[in-house]
Design an enzyme around this catalytic site. Sequence first.
Site, PDB file in Angstrom:
ATOM      1  N   SER A   1       9.842  94.953  56.329  1.00  0.00           N
ATOM      2  CA  SER A   1       8.703  94.440  57.098  1.00  0.00           C
ATOM      3  C   SER A   1       7.350  94.863  56.551  1.00  0.00           C
ATOM      4  O   SER A   1       6.369  94.154  56.721  1.00  0.00           O
ATOM      5  CB  SER A   1       8.821  94.875  58.557  1.00  0.00           C
ATOM      6  OG  SER A   1       8.956  96.280  58.651  1.00  0.00           O
TER       7      SER A   1
ATOM      8  N   LYS B   1       9.076  85.715  65.109  1.00  0.00           N
ATOM      9  CA  LYS B   1       8.276  85.575  63.890  1.00  0.00           C
ATOM     10  C   LYS B   1       8.277  84.098  63.466  1.00  0.00           C
ATOM     11  O   LYS B   1       7.576  83.315  64.079  1.00  0.00           O
ATOM     12  CB  LYS B   1       8.783  86.570  62.862  1.00  0.00           C
ATOM     13  CG  LYS B   1       8.494  87.979  63.428  1.00  0.00           C
ATOM     14  CD  LYS B   1       9.155  89.094  62.759  1.00  0.00           C
ATOM     15  CE  LYS B   1       8.669  90.447  63.239  1.00  0.00           C
ATOM     16  NZ  LYS B   1       8.970  90.847  64.603  1.00  0.00           N
TER      17      LYS B   1
ATOM     18  N   HIS C   1      12.335  89.139  59.397  1.00  0.00           N
ATOM     19  CA  HIS C   1      11.309  88.497  58.561  1.00  0.00           C
ATOM     20  C   HIS C   1      11.872  87.416  57.628  1.00  0.00           C
ATOM     21  O   HIS C   1      11.116  86.765  56.924  1.00  0.00           O
ATOM     22  CB  HIS C   1      10.568  89.562  57.753  1.00  0.00           C
ATOM     23  CG  HIS C   1       9.852  90.516  58.646  1.00  0.00           C
ATOM     24  ND1 HIS C   1       8.619  90.242  59.185  1.00  0.00           N
ATOM     25  CD2 HIS C   1      10.243  91.712  59.165  1.00  0.00           C
ATOM     26  CE1 HIS C   1       8.260  91.247  59.987  1.00  0.00           C
ATOM     27  NE2 HIS C   1       9.236  92.141  59.987  1.00  0.00           N
TER      28      HIS C   1
HETATM   29  C1  LIG Z   1      12.400  94.360  60.746  1.00  0.00           C
HETATM   30  C2  LIG Z   1      12.101  94.226  62.203  1.00  0.00           C
HETATM   31  N1  LIG Z   1      13.086  94.353  63.092  1.00  0.00           N
HETATM   32  C3  LIG Z   1      12.876  94.234  64.406  1.00  0.00           C
HETATM   33  C4  LIG Z   1      11.624  93.974  64.901  1.00  0.00           C
HETATM   34  C5  LIG Z   1      11.417  93.889  66.386  1.00  0.00           C
HETATM   35  O1  LIG Z   1      11.337  92.567  66.766  1.00  0.00           O
HETATM   36  P1  LIG Z   1      10.514  92.116  68.055  1.00  0.00           P
HETATM   37  O2  LIG Z   1       9.074  92.180  67.702  1.00  0.00           O
HETATM   38  O3  LIG Z   1      11.015  90.744  68.297  1.00  0.00           O
HETATM   39  O4  LIG Z   1      10.870  93.062  69.149  1.00  0.00           O
HETATM   40  C6  LIG Z   1      10.567  93.815  64.007  1.00  0.00           C
HETATM   41  C7  LIG Z   1       9.215  93.447  64.463  1.00  0.00           C
HETATM   42  O5  LIG Z   1       8.367  93.927  64.903  1.00  0.00           O
HETATM   43  C8  LIG Z   1      10.796  93.965  62.627  1.00  0.00           C
HETATM   44  O6  LIG Z   1       9.794  93.879  61.751  1.00  0.00           O
END
Ligand SMILES: Cc1ncc(COP(=O)(O)O)c(C=O)c1O
Length: 382
Positions: free
Chosen positions: A176, A233, A204
């Site tokens: 990320s 996303k 992502h």
């Molecule tokens: C790699 C990754 N996993 C999980 C999440 C969590 O997802 P969410 O924002 O839908 O709770 C994020 C985002 O913030 C992320 O970048």
Amino acid sequence: MDWLNQELADIRNKGLYRRLNTIQSAQTPRIMKNGRELILLSSNNYLGLTDHPKVKKAATNAIAEYGTGAGGSRLTSGNTELFDQLEEKIAQFKDTEATLVFSTGYMANTGTIPAMMDKGDLILSDELNHASIIDGCRFSHSEVKVYPHRDASCIEKILQSSRHQKKLIVTDGIFSMDGDMAPLPQIKEIAEKHDAMVMVDDAHATGVLGKHNRGTADHFNLNVDINMGTMSKALASMGGYVAGSYELIDYLRNRARSFIYSTALSPPTAAAAMAAIDVIEKENPAKKLWNNVDLYRKGLEDMGFSINSNTQIIPLMTGDSRRTLDSAALLEKQGVFALGIRPPTVPDGKGRIRTSLMATHSRKDIDDALFAIGVIKEKFGL
Ligand SMILES: Cc1ncc(COP(=O)(O)O)c(C=O)c1O
């Protein structure tokens, strides 16, 4: 509670104080912030679908038909037919037997990992995995070994000497904050050799990567045991999902606490995610995203940046926290909004401006953004 003020002062002194940035428009390539128009170069709305007419219409129609809130958890009275349809849609999109949808991606990780892994088990986790994976590992009470970023040979070494009952390798698909990809073919091969499960967090990569835009496994043309992702996303909505076998999903429905003990997604979010998948399948907006990534990367490389990312997330390394904040502030003055990322989100000394592209950026948006980045490069010697 004096200690609160002391803690806050300490956070400020270290340059780690976080404040909310409020914008007054949708997640479009140009946004309004404090009365100024800025190029948005930091959004996870990679395909620009939060503003797509079909996605917005689906959400509006869902409110008209099902109302604004689910009214209960999925296992009580909150399971409207929309959620079953969404799970079927994601399973078909990801080409898996079944799917379970959670209220956030964070909850998908913090619910799934502890449901799968317990005391006496072993989790191998990349050092740059997302915080929700780290927290899921903590909740599991398993032994956790953190391996150096993308280091498949280290995974193998650890597994060679493991006597644990169950073993799980967990990794972001696209990282990320770095925008590079997990070495999934090597991980998969090692996992098979040592009877370990593989879990990929495709937050992502969902909707943007692979022949069918399904994500990292699609990109490498392989399958993994636990295919986690988000609708928050590229799918222009919110929520998390886990895709996999019937048994996996049936088990998680019975054991994942963040699924069982939380209210279902709201109807418009489910409808928007479904409509976004439709658009991805019919219009392939990722094609435009990858064109933009190529243009932007080339512009940065021409300026002398060396880029490790091979995706739509491209960090500009700034180092310490002060320099990160100052660079992001100057970039905003130059008309570009991109977030400065500091510890603990990234390791100490590895601050960066996390830039990300959208399919809806125009050539002019990218050219203007590159010009502004040139100004901060000059000023801060990035
Ligand atoms: C790699 C990754 N996993 C999980 C999440 C969590 O997802 P969410 O924002 O839908 O709770 C994020 C985002 O913030 C992320 O970048």
